[in-house]
Design an enzyme around this catalytic site. Structure first.
Site, PDB file in Angstrom:
ATOM      1  N   ASP A 335     -17.435  32.652 -47.062  1.00 28.14           N
ATOM      2  CA  ASP A 335     -17.631  34.096 -46.877  1.00 28.14           C
ATOM      3  C   ASP A 335     -18.008  34.770 -48.189  1.00 28.14           C
ATOM      4  O   ASP A 335     -17.671  34.291 -49.267  1.00 28.14           O
ATOM      5  CB  ASP A 335     -16.351  34.740 -46.327  1.00 28.14           C
ATOM      6  CG  ASP A 335     -15.153  34.523 -47.250  1.00 28.14           C
ATOM      7  OD1 ASP A 335     -15.013  33.403 -47.774  1.00 28.14           O
ATOM      8  OD2 ASP A 335     -14.367  35.454 -47.461  1.00 28.14           O
ATOM      9  N   GLU A 336     -18.693  35.856 -48.051  1.00 25.09           N
ATOM     10  CA  GLU A 336     -18.925  36.808 -49.148  1.00 25.09           C
ATOM     11  C   GLU A 336     -19.364  36.141 -50.455  1.00 25.09           C
ATOM     12  O   GLU A 336     -18.908  36.527 -51.528  1.00 25.09           O
ATOM     13  CB  GLU A 336     -17.638  37.615 -49.411  1.00 25.09           C
ATOM     14  CG  GLU A 336     -17.195  38.413 -48.210  1.00 25.09           C
ATOM     15  CD  GLU A 336     -15.818  39.032 -48.391  1.00 25.09           C
ATOM     16  OE1 GLU A 336     -15.637  40.156 -47.937  1.00 25.09           O
ATOM     17  OE2 GLU A 336     -14.911  38.393 -48.966  1.00 25.09           O
ATOM     18  N   SER A 337     -20.286  35.197 -50.352  1.00 25.37           N
ATOM     19  CA  SER A 337     -20.818  34.569 -51.578  1.00 25.37           C
ATOM     20  C   SER A 337     -21.962  35.435 -52.071  1.00 25.37           C
ATOM     21  O   SER A 337     -23.127  35.046 -52.050  1.00 25.37           O
ATOM     22  CB  SER A 337     -21.279  33.141 -51.275  1.00 25.37           C
ATOM     23  OG  SER A 337     -20.183  32.353 -50.925  1.00 25.37           O
TER      24      SER A 337
END
Ligand code: TNX
Length: 536
Positions: A335-337
């Site tokens: 997530d959220e890279s």
């Protein structure tokens, strides 16, 4: 679901009878009369015609020993009665595979006996959880109302996630959360073991992680980590409560802490104008390489995608974790890279998921990883967008189904247990469409979230509890209860519209009746004013 009513009795007559019998309006669940309050709603529940079963110290409990021990413990907590088992009348706890599918059970309670039959040990365990909810005070005595229940889960996977990275939570707290989750028939504990703020598991292959990257939590609170024995103890405790553990090592982002231990594996924090905005929105300071991060920002960190050493690291970490994890899943995050290019992200996810698949495990990843075309086909996607998807998040989620795999649904604006309540404790975040009421946690239907998929594409439902603001076991109770019951009902109970019990009015009345049981089990729930709490 089939909820049958007694023949030739009008609803009005039943209502009068219930009122005469002293039933509170809260007992009128489903719009009809005084069915016992069971949460999550069972597939079928029918009031028996006869008298209730009366409990007393001599009540015998026969059958499977684990289930009997669980029942004796909850009866004692709720009623103060220690059942000696010497009486003639009793409770019979059996496993009989002909009862139904996995995890299903039946209860027949009448004046002479209570028979609980599980299709397997898990089903029997869930029958005992239901029985605990059926215990009813009758003056100075305790009864189990005459009732016939046939019950089975809608989805195979029913989870909670606990983030032990933002704030570390000790083994005893995790065990307490397992007890609580199992009591509403949840069967998976997803442990978010690593994040920018800390790495919470010792691994022999990479000892510096626990040594150097576990010392603090958000806001400079104390950190901590699990030894391998701690982890095994959690796994065993979960198994005794018919839950699997799904460990998550979040990557390639959410990895600032890795850089404290192995700086050569981590990119420098990426702090552009966009990231400064994120940091302003989430609070906390700017991350500095080699310094523990105690703020709330996300998306600034990444493992080095082009370095082979990164993949040696992942192979070590997941290899050691796989050997300690009997459950089928290893979660790789994803997530959220925000500081990783799409191309790098795709190649990283392909390799990380392949490493897990090669270990004989099923990878799980947050829905963003659906954008990686080379992801292992078996990877289960975890959707954390809103009930009404935005920004193409549903597109990412559908990619897992297109690969022939399934989805876990964790809609953030419904069942993120770390969201603030509209009125209540000061705890929690608000980014998922503002504060989340109990009604909003309840009023969504799993098959309606991602268009173009059906029930067979849904592995299950999971309620995450991120812990940026959640520091203690008491905080966990407040944020989770009662909303965890809404998630449990979405995962276990018949679909909305197929059961009279699957309405907000029925749910709030049934949950209200569980207040005294939760209190007797030591659960410090949030006494939300949306629920008509029953007191004794
Ligand atoms: C988003 S949803 C996150 C977490 C935060 C959470 C707080 C998701 C996969 N990631 O990193 O802790 O919001 O609510």
């Amino acid at each position: 679901m089939t909820r049958r009513r007694g023949p030739a009795v009008t609803a009005a007559a039943l209502l009068v009878a219930a009122l005469l019998a002293g039933c509170t309006p809260a007992a009128q669940n489903g719009g009809t009369v005084s069915l016992p309050a069971v949460v999550p709603a069972p597939a079928s529940i029918e009031r028996g015609q006869g008298k209730p079963f009366r409990l007393h110290g001599g009540t015998a409990v026969a059958g499977e020993t684990d289930a009997a021990a669980a029942l004796l413990a909850v009866v004692e907590a709720r009623t103060g009665l220690t059942l000696t088992g010497e009486g003639r009348l009793g409770v019979d706890l059996r496993v009989d595979p002909s009862t139904g599918g996995p995890e299903s059970y039946r209860i027949t309670a009448e004046a002479a006996s209570v028979v609980v039959t599980g299709a397997d040990a898990a089903g029997l365990f869930y029958g005992v959880q239901t029985l605990a909810q059926l215990l009813t005070r009758d003056g100075e005595e305790w009864i189990i109302p005459a009732v016939e229940i046939t019950d089975a889960p809608r989805f195979a996977y029913r989870g909670v996630m606990l983030d032990v990275a933002r704030h570390f939570h000790p083994v005893e707290t995790v065990k307490g959360y397992i007890d609580r989750a199992a009591s509403v028939k949840l069967n998976a504990l997803h442990l978010h073991l690593t994040d920018d703020q800390g790495w919470r598991l010792h691994l022999d292959s990479r000892p510096k992680l626990a040594e150097r990257a576990s010392g603090t939590s958000v806001g400079g609170d104390p950190g901590g980590f699990y030894t391998k024995d701690d982890y095994r103890e959690i796994v065993a405790y979960a198994a005794a409560n018919h839950m699997i553990v799904v460990p998550e090592i979040d990557m390639p982002g959410h990895t600032h802490a890795v850089g404290l231990a192995y700086p050569e594996l981590a990119e420098a924090p990426s702090i552009d104008e966009h990231m400064r905005e994120v940091i302003r929105a989430y609070g906390g300071g700017e991350p500095t390489p080699g310094v523990p991060y105690e703020g709330l920002a996300v998306g600034f960190s990444s493992l080095r995608i082009d370095d082979e050493a990164t993949y040696d690291f992942i192979a070590d970490v997941f290899g050691e974790l796989a050997a300690m994890t009997p459950g089928p899943y290893l979660h790789l995050g994803g997530d959220e890279s925000l500081s990783t290019t799409d191309e790098d992200f795709a190649s990283f996810i392909a390799r990380a998921s392949a490493i897990i698949a090669d270990l004989g495990k099923t990878p799980v990843a947050w829905h963003e990883a659906g954008a990686a075309s080379g992801i292992a086909d078996t990877t289960v996607g975890q959707y954390w967008g809103f009930v009404t998807p935005t920004g193409g998040m549903d597109e990412r989620a559908r990619a897992f189904v297109a690969n022939g795999s399934q989805l876990i649904l964790s809609p953030a604006d419904a069942i993120y247990l770390d969201m603030q309540y509209p009125s209540g404790p000061e705890l929690g975040l608000t980014w998922a469409n503002g504060p989340t009421s109990v009604e909003r946690a309840y009023a969504w239907e799993p098959s309606d979230v991602i268009s173009g998929i059906d029930d067979s594409d849904i592995l299950g439902v999971e309620a995450p509890l991120w812990t940026e603001t959640v520091r203690t076991a008491a905080d966990i109770d407040l944020m989770a209860f009662p909303r965890i019951a809404a998630a449990a009902e979405a995962g276990w109970s018949p679909a909305t519209g197929t059961s009279d019990l699957r309405t907000w009015e029925s749910f709030r009345a049934r949950v209200g009746e569980l207040g005294p049981l939760w209190t007797s089990l030591g659960i410090g729930f949030h006494p939300s004013d949306e629920i008509p709490w029953v007191t004794e």
